[in-house]
Scaffold this active site. Structure first.
Site, PDB file in Angstrom:
ATOM      1  N   LYS A  31      -4.821  -2.032  10.153  1.00 27.49           N
ATOM      2  CA  LYS A  31      -5.130  -2.239   8.740  1.00 27.49           C
ATOM      3  C   LYS A  31      -5.369  -3.712   8.398  1.00 27.49           C
ATOM      4  CE  LYS A  31      -3.828   1.987   7.175  1.00 27.49           C
ATOM      5  NZ  LYS A  31      -4.575   2.833   6.241  1.00 27.49           N
ATOM      6  N   THR A  65      -4.834   6.339  -0.068  1.00 28.81           N
ATOM      7  CA  THR A  65      -6.081   7.095  -0.148  1.00 28.81           C
ATOM      8  C   THR A  65      -6.034   8.152  -1.242  1.00 28.81           C
ATOM      9  OG1 THR A  65      -6.236   6.855   2.230  1.00 28.81           O
ATOM     10  CG2 THR A  65      -7.730   8.430   1.201  1.00 28.81           C
ATOM     11  N   ASP A 118       0.848  -1.185   0.000  1.00 38.77           N
ATOM     12  CA  ASP A 118       0.000   0.000   0.000  1.00 38.77           C
ATOM     13  C   ASP A 118       0.889   1.242   0.000  1.00 38.77           C
ATOM     14  OD1 ASP A 118      -2.409   1.297  -0.034  1.00 38.77           O
ATOM     15  OD2 ASP A 118      -2.680   1.266   2.135  1.00 38.77           O
ATOM     16  N   ASP A 175      -9.252   0.195   1.782  1.00 40.34           N
ATOM     17  CA  ASP A 175      -8.277  -0.161   2.814  1.00 40.34           C
ATOM     18  C   ASP A 175      -8.868   0.227   4.168  1.00 40.34           C
ATOM     19  OD1 ASP A 175      -5.944  -0.587   4.273  1.00 40.34           O
ATOM     20  OD2 ASP A 175      -5.128   1.388   3.762  1.00 40.34           O
ATOM     21  N   ARG A 222      -8.503   3.759  13.093  1.00 39.17           N
ATOM     22  CA  ARG A 222      -7.566   4.863  13.344  1.00 39.17           C
ATOM     23  C   ARG A 222      -7.027   4.892  14.760  1.00 39.17           C
ATOM     24  NH1 ARG A 222      -6.128   5.913   8.278  1.00 39.17           N
ATOM     25  NH2 ARG A 222      -7.936   6.422   6.977  1.00 39.17           N
ATOM     26  N   TYR A 230       1.102   5.702  -0.612  1.00 43.07           N
ATOM     27  CA  TYR A 230       0.680   6.868   0.174  1.00 43.07           C
ATOM     28  C   TYR A 230       0.896   8.065  -0.745  1.00 43.07           C
ATOM     29  CZ  TYR A 230       0.734   9.226   4.856  1.00 43.07           C
ATOM     30  OH  TYR A 230       0.479   9.955   5.995  1.00 43.07           O
ATOM     31  N   TYR A 238       1.551   2.500  15.483  1.00 43.23           N
ATOM     32  CA  TYR A 238       2.270   2.627  14.211  1.00 43.23           C
ATOM     33  C   TYR A 238       3.701   3.138  14.319  1.00 43.23           C
ATOM     34  CZ  TYR A 238       2.325   7.694  13.434  1.00 43.23           C
ATOM     35  OH  TYR A 238       2.614   9.030  13.492  1.00 43.23           O
ATOM     36  N   THR A 260      -9.006  -5.837   3.789  1.00 46.08           N
ATOM     37  CA  THR A 260      -8.869  -4.913   2.669  1.00 46.08           C
ATOM     38  C   THR A 260      -9.773  -5.449   1.567  1.00 46.08           C
ATOM     39  OG1 THR A 260      -6.550  -4.543   3.265  1.00 46.08           O
ATOM     40  CG2 THR A 260      -7.242  -3.856   1.051  1.00 46.08           C
ATOM     41  N   GLU A 275     -10.405   3.787   3.392  1.00 48.31           N
ATOM     42  CA  GLU A 275      -9.544   4.551   2.506  1.00 48.31           C
ATOM     43  C   GLU A 275      -9.914   4.157   1.080  1.00 48.31           C
ATOM     44  OE1 GLU A 275      -5.365   4.246   3.709  1.00 48.31           O
ATOM     45  OE2 GLU A 275      -5.779   5.727   5.272  1.00 48.31           O
ATOM     46  N   GLU A 278     -10.340  12.295   7.275  1.00 52.86           N
ATOM     47  CA  GLU A 278     -10.129  13.589   6.627  1.00 52.86           C
ATOM     48  C   GLU A 278     -11.450  14.345   6.468  1.00 52.86           C
ATOM     49  OE1 GLU A 278      -6.967  13.312   3.243  1.00 52.86           O
ATOM     50  OE2 GLU A 278      -7.842  11.319   3.517  1.00 52.86           O
ATOM     51  N   GLU A 333      -9.133   3.791  -2.567  1.00 55.72           N
ATOM     52  CA  GLU A 333      -7.860   3.690  -3.276  1.00 55.72           C
ATOM     53  C   GLU A 333      -8.046   3.012  -4.631  1.00 55.72           C
ATOM     54  OE1 GLU A 333      -4.688   2.042  -0.968  1.00 55.72           O
ATOM     55  OE2 GLU A 333      -5.368   2.952   0.909  1.00 55.72           O
ATOM     56  N   GLN A 351      -4.427   2.136  14.961  1.00 58.28           N
ATOM     57  CA  GLN A 351      -3.284   2.563  14.148  1.00 58.28           C
ATOM     58  C   GLN A 351      -2.451   3.645  14.849  1.00 58.28           C
ATOM     59  OE1 GLN A 351      -4.568   4.160  10.352  1.00 58.28           O
ATOM     60  NE2 GLN A 351      -2.501   4.754   9.732  1.00 58.28           N
ATOM     61  N   HIS A 371      -3.758  13.809   1.058  1.00 56.73           N
ATOM     62  CA  HIS A 371      -4.003  12.820   2.113  1.00 56.73           C
ATOM     63  C   HIS A 371      -2.824  12.769   3.086  1.00 56.73           C
ATOM     64  CE1 HIS A 371      -5.184   9.158   4.178  1.00 56.73           C
ATOM     65  NE2 HIS A 371      -4.027   8.627   3.869  1.00 56.73           N
ATOM     66  N   ARG A 419       0.485  14.269  13.728  1.00 56.95           N
ATOM     67  CA  ARG A 419       1.718  14.904  14.227  1.00 56.95           C
ATOM     68  C   ARG A 419       1.569  16.423  14.149  1.00 56.95           C
ATOM     69  NH1 ARG A 419       2.857  10.669  10.890  1.00 56.95           N
ATOM     70  NH2 ARG A 419       2.992  12.065   9.098  1.00 56.95           N
TER      71      ARG A 419
END
Lengths: 381, 381
Positions: free
Chosen positions: B223, B314, B103, B203, B207, B105, B214, B227, B171, B328, B173, B210, B110, B119
């Site tokens: 995840k 995503t 996967d 996906d 959250r 990114y 992560y 899927t 997600e 989002e 995708e 994760q 996104h 962060r």
């Protein structure tokens, strides 16, 4: 006479072909021979190129088959003799068709050492580390059998910097082969009903590629070029005398991570560079045990398939000579290792051969050997 | 009359079985029917439960087969008619045996949005993001076909906190199915010789799980529970009219990431929650194109296998209504979505159904539909 480390208490499974083009089939190692199981047991499940079909029969069949093999070897040597082939007349293959490959990060010392090097301004351990066995998925299609040459990977080593890795490294690990599946949306049951056996793993790592790429989604190309495993899968039953409680844990893990059955394992690993021992990692020092890894991996409902492989992460003990990677042994290249021929090493050079071996205590004070995992570095293409 | 979005210019491949227990076999969708390829083409490669054997024949065979199918459907309807089965009389299966699942990114928006949320004290994009398509390996064993119920995962959501995910998300995708392998230690060649076709991907993401797990090795249990992919794999040739240069990139990518052949794709995605459109992500806005992902994934010598799947990450565009995930769309739950029935949503509730669809421009001003990917959330066990 000391019992062979490849005797009746060991009997690991592998896939072999006789020199000269025979299709691969399943055998067990006995001394310096391979026992051809399709021939000896008259069972076509062993006349295939991987252990998967046999493993799919389930844990009761694993135990029964081992008992039958041991009995035949012990009591009827004449009957099995035609099916014993000298090791030097066979080629060994990747023993399993790998489903998913997960790599954990279960050594407190390894995680702390890498934290210090990769993130010098932070606490070495992330806040989650003592609460769960941190892990991630690796590339199952590049799991290769011991002896496969390792081409030095190229990649990005920083912004606009591309070329062969200058920090090619190893990670000495123990791998767990899943033979018993679990359903999607469910959880794994007893460890010994899912895990068929263990194998040594070398999780080759390009530290410069990894350091640049790994935020925020984890290691990718720094690992995915190759992961080597031993040709021999040691059945769990052969490790009965190696079972220990596992290292004390603080804080107490959540219920689903509570240990059951003493699956800490007292394995003594050795890492050799070009024949010379450079490290002796003790598996019994690992913080998270393999039953905990299995419970964690499936607690979210992820299914297991026959052939899934998960590995412990680098086995590093508390002492300097017990570290299972060169980045730790040389502290990211700042403290080179001196070899007996006077040369020094930080990371691996082209032509270097790394071999990982391990032994476990057997039932009668004897020793069980795990199959070695070895690989030689070829130059970048 | 407008041409069907499932007409001669589309013809996606899937695996179906007739209601009543037939073993799965390969077909192509044509209008509201499935063409049974084993019957229509007299070729046993299609009488198997996945596309893998057919894909393994290589890109020339993919093109030839498509031409033969189009020709038969266009010029000899009487001959194919016995092999056309109404869609409502078949069950659709996972169309491929998935090798490795990667996967990426690749959406600038996104990655920036998630950076801001996960962060908040840092630059939203990590320093590597504009230099390489960031990616990681996902769990191939839990790739499921559209329609498979999604059990809400449980797991750790913080130190000592365990339970069902309270932030279950999607997600939206685009996935790329590898049909052409590449050797270990080598690199991929031309995109169109390796990638057989595309599929929509959901996906599913927890959250809260994760966010806790992560660091530092990336997403894992947040995840790996499921899927979903579409049952239909759209061949690359059907997307010829959708090809666009791809978004401008700064800095200029390194040589190995240089684009070749305009593999930006002008696909219009729609995300529906319980039937109501909540987002319209534009694939053409993606920063990294799929040929770049493929080149990156193999630049270190990692091999490709038939059946490998990689996804874009995503798809989120620059506008608020173009975001391909609920984290989002609702800014981590702080700005709930209002639905037409007066209810609101932050993350998914039990019983919710999410459906992702997409269209692409066809050759004559018509439209090509991609197979939808849909799933309903079941309560945690």
């Amino acid at each position: 006479m000391t019992a062979s480390p490849w005797g009746l208490d060991n009997l690991p499974y592998g896939v072999f072909s006789r020199t000269g083009g025979e299709t691969p089939r399943v055998g067990v190692r006995y001394g310096d021979h391979v026992l051809d199981l399709a021939g000896a047991l008259h069972d076509e499940v062993f006349a295939t190129g991987s252990l998967n079909a046999f493993m799919a029969r389930g844990s009761a069949a694993w135990r029964d088959t081992r008992a039958v093999i041991r009995n035949k070897l012990a009591t009827d040597p004449a009957a099995v003799e035609p099916h014993l082939i000298p090791l030097d007349r066979v080629r060994l293959h990747l023993p399993i068709e790998v489903g998913d490959y997960v790599d954990f990060y279960c050594s407190l010392e390894h995680a702390s050492n890498l934290g210090r090097m990769f993130r010098p301004d932070e606490e070495p351990l992330k806040p989650n580390w003592r609460h769960l066995p941190v892990g991630y998925h690796g590339r199952s299609g590049t799991v290769v059998v011991s002896g496969t040459p390792i081409v030095r990977p190229s990649g990005q080593r920083g912004a606009g910097v591309f070329g062969p890795s200058a920090k090619l490294d190893i990670e000495a690990e123990l791998g767990f082969v899943v033979g018993g599946p679990s359903p999607l949306g469910g959880r794994a049951g007893r460890f010994e009903d899912h895990v068929f056996g263990v194998t040594l793993v070398n999780d080759w790592s390009a530290r410069d590629i990894q350091a640049w790429e790994y935020v925020p989604l984890g290691p990718f190309l720094g690992k995915s070029f190759a992961t080597s495993i031993s040709p021999w899968i040691t059945p769990l039953e052969a490790l009965a005398s190696a079972r220990v409680p596992g290292r004390a844990q603080d804080p107490e893990p959540l219920d689903y991570l509570r240990r059951a059955g003493q699956w800490g394992l007292d394995l003594a690993l050795e890492v050799r560079l070009n024949g010379e021992v450079v490290s002796r990692p003790p598996y019994r020092e690992m913080y998270w045990t393999p039953d905990q890894m299995l419970a964690h991996m499936t607690v979210n409902g992820a299914s297991l398939r026959v052939g899934d492989l998960y590995a412990s992460g680098t086995v590093s003990g508390p002492e300097a000579g017990q570290r299972g990677s060169f980045i730790e042994l040389t502290w990211n290249g700042t403290e080179p290792i001196k070899l007996s021929d006077g040369s020094v090493r930080t990371f691996l050079e082209d032509g270097d051969t790394v071999t990982i071996t391990a032994t476990a205590p057997g039932p009668d004070g004897n020793v069980i050997a795990l199959g070695e995992v070895s690989g030689t570095v070829n130059p970048a293409r």
